[in-house]
Design a protein around this motif. Structure first.
Motif, PDB file in Angstrom:
ATOM      1  N   ASP A  56      12.290  -6.042  -2.554  1.00 37.54           N
ATOM      2  CA  ASP A  56      12.865  -5.392  -3.733  1.00 37.54           C
ATOM      3  C   ASP A  56      11.746  -4.809  -4.592  1.00 37.54           C
ATOM      4  OD1 ASP A  56      13.875  -5.347  -6.643  1.00 37.54           O
ATOM      5  OD2 ASP A  56      15.717  -5.767  -5.540  1.00 37.54           O
ATOM      6  N   ILE A  57      11.974  -3.616  -5.120  1.00 33.43           N
ATOM      7  CA  ILE A  57      10.959  -2.907  -5.904  1.00 33.43           C
ATOM      8  C   ILE A  57      10.490  -3.725  -7.105  1.00 33.43           C
ATOM      9  CG2 ILE A  57      12.689  -1.625  -7.273  1.00 33.43           C
ATOM     10  CD1 ILE A  57       9.261  -0.253  -6.127  1.00 33.43           C
ATOM     11  N   LYS A  58      11.401  -4.508  -7.677  1.00 30.57           N
ATOM     12  CA  LYS A  58      11.082  -5.357  -8.834  1.00 30.57           C
ATOM     13  C   LYS A  58       9.947  -6.327  -8.496  1.00 30.57           C
ATOM     14  CE  LYS A  58      13.156  -9.091 -11.559  1.00 30.57           C
ATOM     15  NZ  LYS A  58      14.362  -9.925 -11.748  1.00 30.57           N
ATOM     16  N   TYR A  59      10.056  -6.989  -7.327  1.00 29.33           N
ATOM     17  CA  TYR A  59       9.035  -7.955  -6.912  1.00 29.33           C
ATOM     18  C   TYR A  59       7.772  -7.260  -6.405  1.00 29.33           C
ATOM     19  CZ  TYR A  59      13.079 -11.028  -7.173  1.00 29.33           C
ATOM     20  OH  TYR A  59      14.193 -11.702  -7.609  1.00 29.33           O
ATOM     21  N   ALA A  60       7.947  -6.056  -5.862  1.00 20.66           N
ATOM     22  CA  ALA A  60       6.792  -5.281  -5.382  1.00 20.66           C
ATOM     23  C   ALA A  60       5.911  -4.862  -6.556  1.00 20.66           C
ATOM     24  CB  ALA A  60       7.268  -4.049  -4.617  1.00 20.66           C
ATOM     25  N   ILE A  61       6.552  -4.457  -7.664  1.00 19.20           N
ATOM     26  CA  ILE A  61       5.799  -4.052  -8.861  1.00 19.20           C
ATOM     27  C   ILE A  61       5.086  -5.270  -9.461  1.00 19.20           C
ATOM     28  CG2 ILE A  61       6.009  -3.211 -11.239  1.00 19.20           C
ATOM     29  CD1 ILE A  61       8.287  -1.374 -10.205  1.00 19.20           C
ATOM     30  N   GLY A  62       5.775  -6.422  -9.470  1.00 16.46           N
ATOM     31  CA  GLY A  62       5.162  -7.660  -9.961  1.00 16.46           C
ATOM     32  C   GLY A  62       3.936  -8.030  -9.143  1.00 16.46           C
ATOM     33  N   ALA A  63       4.054  -7.900  -7.824  1.00 22.80           N
ATOM     34  CA  ALA A  63       2.924  -8.185  -6.928  1.00 22.80           C
ATOM     35  C   ALA A  63       1.799  -7.175  -7.129  1.00 22.80           C
ATOM     36  CB  ALA A  63       3.395  -8.166  -5.478  1.00 22.80           C
ATOM     37  N   SER A  64       2.188  -5.937  -7.416  1.00 19.83           N
ATOM     38  CA  SER A  64       1.210  -4.865  -7.649  1.00 19.83           C
ATOM     39  C   SER A  64       0.364  -5.152  -8.889  1.00 19.83           C
ATOM     40  CB  SER A  64       1.941  -3.528  -7.803  1.00 19.83           C
ATOM     41  OG  SER A  64       1.036  -2.492  -8.064  1.00 19.83           O
ATOM     42  N   ILE A  65       0.998  -5.700  -9.925  1.00 22.16           N
ATOM     43  CA  ILE A  65       0.273  -6.070 -11.147  1.00 22.16           C
ATOM     44  C   ILE A  65      -0.781  -7.135 -10.835  1.00 22.16           C
ATOM     45  CG2 ILE A  65       0.503  -7.240 -13.393  1.00 22.16           C
ATOM     46  CD1 ILE A  65       1.542  -4.440 -13.565  1.00 22.16           C
ATOM     47  N   ILE A  66      -0.387  -8.130 -10.034  1.00 21.52           N
ATOM     48  CA  ILE A  66      -1.330  -9.182  -9.616  1.00 21.52           C
ATOM     49  C   ILE A  66      -2.455  -8.567  -8.785  1.00 21.52           C
ATOM     50  CG2 ILE A  66      -1.591 -11.306  -8.261  1.00 21.52           C
ATOM     51  CD1 ILE A  66      -0.073 -11.650 -10.917  1.00 21.52           C
ATOM     52  N   ALA A  67      -2.095  -7.568  -7.956  1.00 18.51           N
ATOM     53  CA  ALA A  67      -3.088  -6.881  -7.113  1.00 18.51           C
ATOM     54  C   ALA A  67      -4.151  -6.203  -7.960  1.00 18.51           C
ATOM     55  CB  ALA A  67      -2.390  -5.846  -6.225  1.00 18.51           C
ATOM     56  N   VAL A  68      -3.719  -5.567  -9.034  1.00 20.02           N
ATOM     57  CA  VAL A  68      -4.660  -4.870  -9.925  1.00 20.02           C
ATOM     58  C   VAL A  68      -5.600  -5.871 -10.595  1.00 20.02           C
ATOM     59  CG1 VAL A  68      -4.849  -3.485 -12.039  1.00 20.02           C
ATOM     60  CG2 VAL A  68      -3.132  -2.908 -10.345  1.00 20.02           C
ATOM     61  N   ILE A  69      -5.047  -6.987 -11.088  1.00 22.29           N
ATOM     62  CA  ILE A  69      -5.868  -8.005 -11.752  1.00 22.29           C
ATOM     63  C   ILE A  69      -6.878  -8.610 -10.769  1.00 22.29           C
ATOM     64  CG2 ILE A  69      -5.833 -10.254 -12.914  1.00 22.29           C
ATOM     65  CD1 ILE A  69      -3.024  -9.504 -13.954  1.00 22.29           C
ATOM     66  N   ALA A  70      -6.410  -8.885  -9.550  1.00 22.81           N
ATOM     67  CA  ALA A  70      -7.296  -9.470  -8.526  1.00 22.81           C
ATOM     68  C   ALA A  70      -8.404  -8.498  -8.126  1.00 22.81           C
ATOM     69  CB  ALA A  70      -6.475  -9.866  -7.299  1.00 22.81           C
ATOM     70  N   THR A  71      -8.049  -7.210  -7.955  1.00 21.83           N
ATOM     71  CA  THR A  71      -9.051  -6.185  -7.626  1.00 21.83           C
ATOM     72  C   THR A  71     -10.096  -6.103  -8.725  1.00 21.83           C
ATOM     73  OG1 THR A  71      -7.363  -4.881  -6.472  1.00 21.83           O
ATOM     74  CG2 THR A  71      -9.411  -3.751  -7.017  1.00 21.83           C
ATOM     75  N   SER A  72      -9.621  -6.074  -9.971  1.00 22.11           N
ATOM     76  CA  SER A  72     -10.510  -5.986 -11.127  1.00 22.11           C
ATOM     77  C   SER A  72     -11.450  -7.184 -11.191  1.00 22.11           C
ATOM     78  CB  SER A  72      -9.674  -5.919 -12.412  1.00 22.11           C
ATOM     79  OG  SER A  72     -10.500  -5.960 -13.547  1.00 22.11           O
ATOM     80  N   SER A  73     -10.900  -8.384 -10.969  1.00 21.02           N
ATOM     81  CA  SER A  73     -11.711  -9.612 -11.036  1.00 21.02           C
ATOM     82  C   SER A  73     -12.782  -9.632  -9.953  1.00 21.02           C
ATOM     83  CB  SER A  73     -10.814 -10.841 -10.887  1.00 21.02           C
ATOM     84  OG  SER A  73      -9.814 -10.851 -11.872  1.00 21.02           O
ATOM     85  N   GLY A  74     -12.378  -9.319  -8.715  1.00 23.70           N
ATOM     86  CA  GLY A  74     -13.316  -9.355  -7.600  1.00 23.70           C
ATOM     87  C   GLY A  74     -14.419  -8.311  -7.701  1.00 23.70           C
ATOM     88  N   ALA A  75     -14.032  -7.096  -8.085  1.00 24.14           N
ATOM     89  CA  ALA A  75     -15.004  -5.999  -8.141  1.00 24.14           C
ATOM     90  C   ALA A  75     -15.891  -6.057  -9.379  1.00 24.14           C
ATOM     91  CB  ALA A  75     -14.263  -4.658  -8.091  1.00 24.14           C
ATOM     92  N   SER A  76     -15.295  -6.385 -10.529  1.00 16.75           N
ATOM     93  CA  SER A  76     -16.042  -6.349 -11.795  1.00 16.75           C
ATOM     94  C   SER A  76     -17.213  -7.318 -11.816  1.00 16.75           C
ATOM     95  CB  SER A  76     -15.104  -6.637 -12.970  1.00 16.75           C
ATOM     96  OG  SER A  76     -14.143  -5.619 -13.107  1.00 16.75           O
TER      97      SER A  76
END
Length: 281
Positions: free
Chosen positions: A41-61
């Motif tokens: 469901d798009i609702k859960y995909a967007i929620g997972a996407s938000i976590i993806a952005v935070i994780a990418t930011s944490s790992g790369a930064s």
């Protein structure tokens, strides 16, 4: 169950590498894979996407900060504009026509990709801005970084601070109004408008995306959009991928990085433009 966890971790790994290199988060990979590939469901995909952005930011930064690639002063200054824009965008949701805004912001990204093509054709080498700007001097935004690809120290000056600040406000507005990631807008603001080199622009964008996403993650968490069984393996893969991506980016030639980034930027712009007409892909 184990296959699903491994698949999510693999998607996260790829999204993390991609997001860390270009400073646009892993959302544009994670959301389509979860919705189209896994039928989520798009609702859960967007929620997972938000976590993806935070994780990418944490790992790369962490890696970018350690190597002085990230311009912390620029990030914190521009984050003011992004946050204000995002709050205003959230307040105006439903008031302004979203379809027209998708078309408008999509056209802006397509135009920016064409502008980058012209910039690439005009010069053989990646140009570094050396002109003094009074406001950037006052705010101490100018910086330096060591380019692993060219094996030299690169000193650069930040230009057109008000223009970059305005673009960041627009990026936040788009994020709040349309619920889209604004990483591409952040990179454009720093690279094209403020004349920062592409590498520190990408690195700085990674940090800023995490700050913006963290603010909205609490909303998604409390409305039940974030499922731990999806977000956890995805985040683990992304953290590893983002760390790898930050290392890969440092060894890429700036010109090659720009050549890869232009079609990515065009694709995001086209995606937004078509979404304004009800076409999704």
């Amino acid at each position: 169950m184990i296959n699903s966890i491994l698949l999510l971790a693999a998607v996260g790994l790829f999204a993390g590498i991609f997001g860390a290199i270009f400073g646009i988060g892993g959302g544009m990979i994670v959301t389509p894979v979860l919705t189209i590939g896994l039928g989520l469901d798009i609702k859960y995909a967007i929620g997972a996407s938000i976590i993806a952005v935070i994780a990418t930011s944490s790992g790369a930064s962490i890696a970018y900060l350690k190597d002085d690639m990230l311009n912390l002063r620029v990030a914190m200054f521009l984050e003011i504009a992004t946050t204000v824009g995002a709050i205003l965008g959230a307040v105006l949701t439903g008031v302004l026509p979203s379809k027209a805004l998708f078309v408008l912001f999509g056209m802006l990204l397509i135009f920016s990709s064409w502008n980058m093509v012209r910039k690439l054709r005009a010069s053989k080498d990646e140009e570094v801005n050396t002109k003094t700007d009074m406001l950037s001097n006052k705010l101490q935004l100018n910086s330096t970084y060591y380019d692993q690809a060219s094996k030299k120290q690169v000193d650069y000056k930040v230009a057109n601070v008000p223009g970059g600040f305005s673009m960041m406000f627009g990026a936040g507005l788009a994020s709040g109004l349309l619920g889209v990631g604004s990483g591409a807008f952040k990179v454009i603001a720093m690279d094209t408008i403020m004349k920062m080199p592409l590498k520190p622009s990408s690195a700085t964008s990674n940090l800023m995306m995490g700050v913006t996403a963290a603010a909205s993650a609490t909303v998604y968490f409390f409305n039940g959009s974030i499922k731990p069984e999806i977000a956890a393996p995805l985040a683990i893969g992304i953290l590893v991928g983002a760390t790898l991506g930050s290392r890969i980016m440092q060894h890429l030639q700036a010109k090659l990085l720009r050549k890869i980034f232009i079609p990515v930027l065009f694709l995001i712009g086209l995606q937004m433009f078509l979404k304004g007409f009800g076409v999704s892909f």
